[in-house]
Scaffold this motif. Structure first.
Motif, mmCIF file in Angstrom:
data_model
loop_
_atom_site.group_PDB
_atom_site.id
_atom_site.type_symbol
_atom_site.label_atom_id
_atom_site.label_comp_id
_atom_site.label_asym_id
_atom_site.label_seq_id
_atom_site.Cartn_x
_atom_site.Cartn_y
_atom_site.Cartn_z
ATOM 1 N N SER A 53 0.855 -1.180 0.000
ATOM 2 C CA SER A 53 0.000 0.000 0.000
ATOM 3 C C SER A 53 0.892 1.230 0.000
ATOM 4 C CB SER A 53 -0.909 0.009 1.235
ATOM 5 O OG SER A 53 -1.625 1.222 1.286
ATOM 6 N N ASN A 54 0.863 1.962 -1.105
ATOM 7 C CA ASN A 54 1.720 3.138 -1.232
ATOM 8 C C ASN A 54 1.035 4.423 -0.794
ATOM 9 O OD1 ASN A 54 4.178 1.989 -2.478
ATOM 10 N ND2 ASN A 54 2.761 1.408 -4.099
ATOM 11 N N GLU A 55 -0.229 4.337 -0.372
ATOM 12 C CA GLU A 55 -0.971 5.549 -0.048
ATOM 13 C C GLU A 55 -0.290 6.387 1.034
ATOM 14 O OE1 GLU A 55 -3.573 8.165 -1.249
ATOM 15 O OE2 GLU A 55 -3.442 6.145 -2.089
ATOM 16 N N PHE A 62 2.551 8.339 -0.592
ATOM 17 C CA PHE A 62 2.076 9.460 -1.412
ATOM 18 C C PHE A 62 1.677 10.638 -0.526
ATOM 19 C CE2 PHE A 62 1.422 6.366 -4.920
ATOM 20 C CZ PHE A 62 2.022 7.081 -5.934
ATOM 21 N N LYS A 63 0.978 10.348 0.554
ATOM 22 C CA LYS A 63 0.540 11.422 1.443
ATOM 23 C C LYS A 63 1.725 12.139 2.071
ATOM 24 C CE LYS A 63 -2.511 12.406 5.359
ATOM 25 N NZ LYS A 63 -3.477 11.835 6.336
ATOM 26 N N THR A 64 2.692 11.363 2.541
ATOM 27 C CA THR A 64 3.876 11.955 3.164
ATOM 28 C C THR A 64 4.657 12.793 2.165
ATOM 29 O OG1 THR A 64 4.046 10.115 4.733
ATOM 30 C CG2 THR A 64 6.022 11.447 4.382
ATOM 31 N N LEU A 65 4.806 12.286 0.936
ATOM 32 C CA LEU A 65 5.545 13.029 -0.078
ATOM 33 C C LEU A 65 4.825 14.319 -0.443
ATOM 34 C CD1 LEU A 65 7.974 13.097 -1.991
ATOM 35 C CD2 LEU A 65 6.599 11.833 -3.666
ATOM 36 N N GLY A 75 14.341 10.034 0.190
ATOM 37 C CA GLY A 75 13.838 9.479 1.437
ATOM 38 C C GLY A 75 12.382 9.086 1.406
ATOM 39 N N SER A 76 11.766 9.121 0.220
ATOM 40 C CA SER A 76 10.315 8.930 0.121
ATOM 41 C C SER A 76 9.874 7.487 -0.017
ATOM 42 C CB SER A 76 9.787 9.708 -1.093
ATOM 43 O OG SER A 76 10.248 9.105 -2.304
ATOM 44 N N GLY A 77 10.796 6.579 -0.356
ATOM 45 C CA GLY A 77 10.408 5.218 -0.683
ATOM 46 C C GLY A 77 10.167 5.018 -2.168
ATOM 47 N N PHE A 78 10.287 6.099 -2.952
ATOM 48 C CA PHE A 78 10.025 6.025 -4.391
ATOM 49 C C PHE A 78 11.292 6.204 -5.234
ATOM 50 C CE2 PHE A 78 5.694 7.766 -3.101
ATOM 51 C CZ PHE A 78 5.033 6.557 -3.301
ATOM 52 N N TRP A 79 12.470 6.220 -4.633
ATOM 53 C CA TRP A 79 13.680 6.511 -5.390
ATOM 54 C C TRP A 79 13.997 5.412 -6.417
ATOM 55 C CZ3 TRP A 79 15.742 10.841 -6.428
ATOM 56 C CH2 TRP A 79 17.068 10.964 -6.851
ATOM 57 N N THR A 106 10.240 -2.039 -8.522
ATOM 58 C CA THR A 106 9.516 -1.553 -7.353
ATOM 59 C C THR A 106 8.111 -2.101 -7.363
ATOM 60 O OG1 THR A 106 8.501 0.413 -8.330
ATOM 61 C CG2 THR A 106 10.791 0.610 -7.621
ATOM 62 N N ALA A 107 7.395 -1.852 -6.296
ATOM 63 C CA ALA A 107 6.022 -2.331 -6.184
ATOM 64 C C ALA A 107 5.018 -1.349 -6.754
ATOM 65 C CB ALA A 107 5.699 -2.599 -4.701
ATOM 66 N N LEU A 108 5.474 -0.308 -7.418
ATOM 67 C CA LEU A 108 4.550 0.658 -8.003
ATOM 68 C C LEU A 108 3.863 0.060 -9.221
ATOM 69 C CD1 LEU A 108 6.440 4.074 -8.020
ATOM 70 C CD2 LEU A 108 4.466 3.459 -6.647
#
Length: 420
Positions: A33-35, A38-41, A72-76, A82-84
């Motif tokens: 769950s990437n939600e 996304f919110k943090t970013l 630092g977002s988890g999306f680098w 990735t799981a995206l």
């Protein structure tokens, strides 16, 4: 936050096959769950923007804080393993574009490089890339060049071998223009000429073997100044056999080559949405938020952006279906061209409307419009827009079938969709 080692002071089988694990290191994958990410970013970008406005940071400043936030977002690792899902990746590109178009351009290049290495690299190359992503390295793809374009000189051998004993003796000769990020990008992926074909070379730009030099005065743009998209001369840089990604010609393989435009369209659409939101807020501050002329003006702009966004979402679904063998490559590429056209037309209409709406006063600093407008106008100048329009027109006239506006309900197995 992950340290930043890069900032210097100042359908074929490879795309669908299951790959072996990259390494024994912790995976790059984001949570299922990437939600929350996304919110943090999104909150991070909002705070960063508020700080930049308060401090009055120069618009041509390289976006180090934004890149660090993404690190630092988890999306680098987006674009690699990735799981995206596809829709989530486009959502990420749109979000970064809203925050900053120069940042979006740099991140889109980073994602593009990781996608190409994931598709065409060997297991060892992907493992090395995964480690360098964990270290926070900034990747990019630099393709544009002039008459003095980059050539790969030296011995020829099997570039797919993981254990080639050939020392290579390979060197680069020539330069790239529009090298976004310049020497801040320590892992640029260079399509270079090798005996008449394009070979991908992953350059370790911070190693002694690389002697890349910036050509002075090569970047004085209308907009997007913060990307630092300079001309770099790579003549004399040495590369190893293991730095060659894929086989000659892989870079231009379809549909991956053209479908990558979906990502930069997502960034552009995000930047346009930001411009529309800023214009609306500005008009409300002036007490003109209910002005009928402005309402008429921006109704069309919103409709154009909404249409481009829907075409983009359909493009992602068609790409997934094409890779699964359910949709033809020609149909997907026509959709990609349609997304490019719709995005450009919607953004140009918004630029004109925004300039008219905010007037001369709005184009003065410290209002953001002069920067947003220049950046978006510059970013829209992607290669060969007229060729894309012409290709689409020929496809419509000669290959389009009545009723082929979108996927039929049964043509894509939703039970196996990445959206589940």
């Amino acid at each position: 936050m992950t340290p930043n080692p890069d900032v210097q002071t100042s359908p074929h089988a490879d795309l669908t096959a299951q790959k072996e694990p990259l390494s024994n290191e912790p995976p790059l994958k984001a949570p299922l769950s990437n939600e929350p990410l996304f919110k943090t970013l999104s909150l991070g970008f909002a705070a960063l923007d508020a700080g930049l406005r308060r401090d009055g940071s120069p618009e041509d400043q390289f976006p180090v804080p934004g890149l660090d936030l993404l690190r630092g977002s988890g999306f680098w690792g987006a674009g690699g393993d990735t799981a995206l899902t596809g829709p989530q990746l486009l959502r990420l590109m749109r979000l970064v574009g809203r925050a900053s178009l120069p940042l979006g351009r740099l991140f889109e290049g980073h994602v593009n490089a990781l996608a190409l290495i994931s598709a065409y690299g060997t297991a060892g190359q992907r493992a090395r890339t995964a480690q360098e992503v964990r270290e926070g390295r900034l990747f990019g793809v630099w393709n544009t060049e002039g008459p003095d374009g980059v050539q790969l000189l030296g011995a020829s051998s099997d570039v797919r071998s993981d254990t080639s004993s050939d020392p290579g003796g390979l060197t680069l000769q020539g330069a790239k223009t529009f090298a976004s990020g310049g020497l801040q990008v320590t892992r640029p992926l260079l399509p270079v000429d090798r005996q008449g074909e394009r070979q991908l070379v992953l350059l370790r730009a911070d190693a002694p073997e690389s002697v890349a030099r910036e050509v002075p005065g090569s970047w004085q743009p209308l907009g997007m100044a913060a990307t630092g998209s300079v001309k770099l001369d790579f003549s004399g840089s040495r590369v190893e056999q293991d730095d060659l990604i894929g086989r000659p010609g892989d870079y231009y393989r379809q549909p991956m080559f053209s479908a990558g435009a979906l990502r930069f369209c997502a960034v552009q659409q995000g930047g346009a949405e930001r411009l529309l939101d800023e214009a609306r807020a500005y008009l409300h501050r002036l007490g003109r938020g209910h002005d009928e002329v402005q309402a008429l003006r921006f109704a069309g702009c919103w409709t154009g952006l909404q249409g481009a966004a829907l075409l983009l979402a359909e493009g992602e679904r068609l790409e997934r279906a094409c890779l699964a063998g359910k949709v033809s490559e020609a149909r997907l590429l026509a959709q990609v061209d349609a997304v490019r056209l719709a995005t450009e037309d919607a953004c140009l209409a918004l630029l004109e409307a925004s300039e008219r709406a905010v007037g001369a006063r709005g184009l003065l600093e410290p209002e953001p419009f002069s920067r947003l407008i220049r950046d978006l106008r510059m970013y829209l100048r992607q290669p060969a827009p007229d060729a894309a329009r012409l290709r689409l027109g020929h496809w419509v006239m000669n290959d389009w079938l009545l009723g082929e506006w979108s996927l039929d309900e049964g043509s894509l197995d939703e039970s196996g969709s990445e959206d589940d």
